[in-house]
Each structure stands twice: as structure tokens, then as C-alpha cells.
Design an enzyme around this catalytic site. Structure first.
Site, short mmCIF file in Angstrom:
data_model
loop_
_atom_site.label_atom_id
_atom_site.label_comp_id
_atom_site.label_asym_id
_atom_site.label_seq_id
_atom_site.Cartn_x
_atom_site.Cartn_y
_atom_site.Cartn_z
N GLU A 71 0.85 -1.19 0.00
CA GLU A 71 0.00 0.00 0.00
C GLU A 71 0.88 1.24 0.00
O GLU A 71 1.93 1.28 0.66
CB GLU A 71 -0.91 0.00 1.24
CG GLU A 71 -1.88 1.15 1.33
CD GLU A 71 -2.84 1.00 2.51
OE1 GLU A 71 -3.19 -0.15 2.85
OE2 GLU A 71 -3.22 2.03 3.09
N ASP A 73 0.25 5.47 0.43
CA ASP A 73 -0.81 6.35 0.90
C ASP A 73 -0.51 7.83 0.78
O ASP A 73 0.60 8.28 1.08
CB ASP A 73 -1.10 6.11 2.39
CG ASP A 73 -1.63 4.73 2.69
OD1 ASP A 73 -2.09 4.05 1.76
OD2 ASP A 73 -1.58 4.34 3.87
N GLU A 75 -2.85 10.64 2.78
CA GLU A 75 -4.01 10.89 3.64
C GLU A 75 -3.99 12.35 4.07
O GLU A 75 -2.96 12.85 4.53
CB GLU A 75 -4.02 9.97 4.86
CG GLU A 75 -4.24 8.51 4.51
CD GLU A 75 -4.24 7.61 5.74
OE1 GLU A 75 -5.21 6.85 5.91
OE2 GLU A 75 -3.27 7.68 6.52
N HIS A 88 -0.52 13.06 5.60
CA HIS A 88 0.04 11.87 6.24
C HIS A 88 0.38 10.87 5.13
O HIS A 88 -0.51 10.45 4.39
CB HIS A 88 -0.99 11.29 7.21
CG HIS A 88 -0.52 10.09 7.98
ND1 HIS A 88 0.05 10.19 9.22
CD2 HIS A 88 -0.56 8.77 7.67
CE1 HIS A 88 0.34 8.98 9.66
NE2 HIS A 88 -0.01 8.10 8.74
N GLU A 100 5.42 6.04 8.44
CA GLU A 100 4.70 7.29 8.27
C GLU A 100 5.63 8.50 8.22
O GLU A 100 6.64 8.54 8.94
CB GLU A 100 3.70 7.50 9.42
CG GLU A 100 2.60 6.45 9.49
CD GLU A 100 2.91 5.34 10.48
OE1 GLU A 100 4.11 5.12 10.75
OE2 GLU A 100 1.96 4.70 10.96
#
Length: 229
Positions: A71, A73, A75, A88, A100
């Protein structure tokens, strides 16, 4: 993209070019691509939730499925009116995340559409905002660090209530009186290889001169781009 699911006001219009996701008092909403991809650039224009968006999270990401999923990301963490949005970012490989990184946007992402791109090739993953690279995750498989290069990933966008963690670590809760919360998306572009299992891994990672995704222009940032980060 397929038809959005969730809140009743979510829509796709303009022959699939415009998408609206809604979070209301009953549910959030999401959409996903019909196909999975491996290597290439995935781009979307996004206009984030305006006003008091604390607790609401707009997501735009690539993901495979299963316990050992990959994944990548974006966000966007909502905030109280007048406060800056936080981005994020995270990357999962073989089900392992915990990578992160957060950034504070330097512009108002609710006033107009901005371009958000995830670019992946065999050597690195790069997150872009308006063609500006903000993060790079490099392939260090030779040092036993896994890299998301063995699973096709679909493109997802979603809008949901995450007030248990999103704004100031969950201290600021969502204001249901401000609902519905609306995020707008436009011009989804997948300049990427369609996932065809093992054939995709071999073809997409090929160093053939005809494979532009592994050319120097795509497998490293230029000095000018490095200076912008």
C-alpha cells in the site's frame, strides 16, 4: 473508476472525469479503480473538504489485498477552520507499515484543485504535489528491506470519520453539525502498467530501452527536483 459506495450524495459525473465523495451523519464513502496496476504514475486532482473539517480524513492511495498487502498512501487530515491541512504519507510492504511521514501543506487545498501523484518504478516510490516531490522511498531489497514490487495495486479514494486519531491525535472531534463534508476529485490518470501477475513483474521491471519507466528520467530525481524538496 467504479461507482462510489457509501454516503448517498457521492457521485461520478462528466463521463467519469469528476468525482464527489461525501461524509455525512450516516457514513463515509469510497471509490476504487476497476484495474490493478504495477509501476507507473497515478495522478488525481483533488479539492479537499473546506471549513471545519476536523476529524475527517480524505485518502488517495494504492493498495493490494490480503494480510501481506502492499500500500502507498496519501491521507489528508482535516482541521478546524483556518488551520493548515496535514498530509500523512505511509507505505506498506508485505503487510508491514510503520513508515509514516507527515507534511504541512503550504497552500489552501480547499480553494482549488491541486495535483497529487504517486510514482512507482523498480527503484523508488515518489510522492508529488503539483509536480513537486515531497517524499522518496527507495528500493533497498539488497539490504533485506521489502519493496512494493510484486503485487498489483488498485487505486482508492475515500472520505471517512477518523476523529479518534486524525486531528491533534484525536483531541479534536468531528462536528456533525458541519456535515455533509465533501471532497472533490477530477481527472484521474493512470499512466501505469496494468497488472497481469508474473508477466507484469517481468515486463514492468525490464531495463529494455523501450521501457521508459526504468529509464534514468524515471528512476532518479534530477538535481533541480532534489533542490525543490
Amino acid at each position: 473508476m467504479i461507482r462510489p459506495q457509501g454516503a448517498q450524495y457521492s457521485t461520478i459525473a462528466a463521463n467519469g472525469e469528476d468525482l464527489q465523495l461525501v461524509l455525512d451523519q450516516t457514513s463515509g464513502s469510497f471509490v476504487k479503480s476497476k484495474r490493478a496496476f504495477l509501476f507507473g504514475s497515478i495522478e488525481m486532482l483533488i479539492k479537499l473538504v473546506p471549513g471545519n473539517s476536523a476529524g475527517a480524513v480524505t485518502a488517495y492511495y494504492l493498495s493490494s489485498t490480503g494480510d501481506k498487502h502492499d500500500e502507498i498512501d496519501f491521507e489528508f487530515l482535516g482541521n478546524v477552520s483556518g488551520q493548515l491541512y496535514t498530509i500523512h504519507t505511509n507505505i506498506y510492504t508485505q503487510g508491514n507499515g510503520s513508515r509514516e511521514q507527515q507534511f504541512v501543506l503550504w497552500f489552501d487545498p480547499t480553494a482549488d484543485f491541486h495535483s497529487y501523484t504517486i510514482h512507482e518504478n523498480p527503484t523508488e516510490v515518489v510522492w508529488y504535489i503539483d509536480n513537486l516531490p515531497i517524499r522518496v522511498f527507495r528500493n533497498y531489497e539488497n539490504e533485506r528491506i521489502s519493496f512494493p514490487n510484486k503485487q498489483g495495486m488498485r487505486v482508492y479514494s475515500s472520505l471517512w470519520n477518523a476523529d479518534n486519531w486524525a486531528t491533534r491525535g484525536g483531541l479534536v472531534k468531528i462536528d456533525c453539525n458541519s456535515a455533509p463534508f465533501i471532497a472533490k476529485f477530477r481527472r484521474f490518470r493512470a499512466r501505469a502498467y496494468k497488472w497481469e501477475r508474473l508477466v507484469s513483474i517481468n515486463q514492468c521491471a525490464s531495463t529494455s530501452p523501450t521501457n521508459r519507466r526504468t529509464s534514468p528520467a524515471y528512476n532518479q530525481l534530477s538535481s533541480s527536483k532534489m533542490g525543490q524538496r
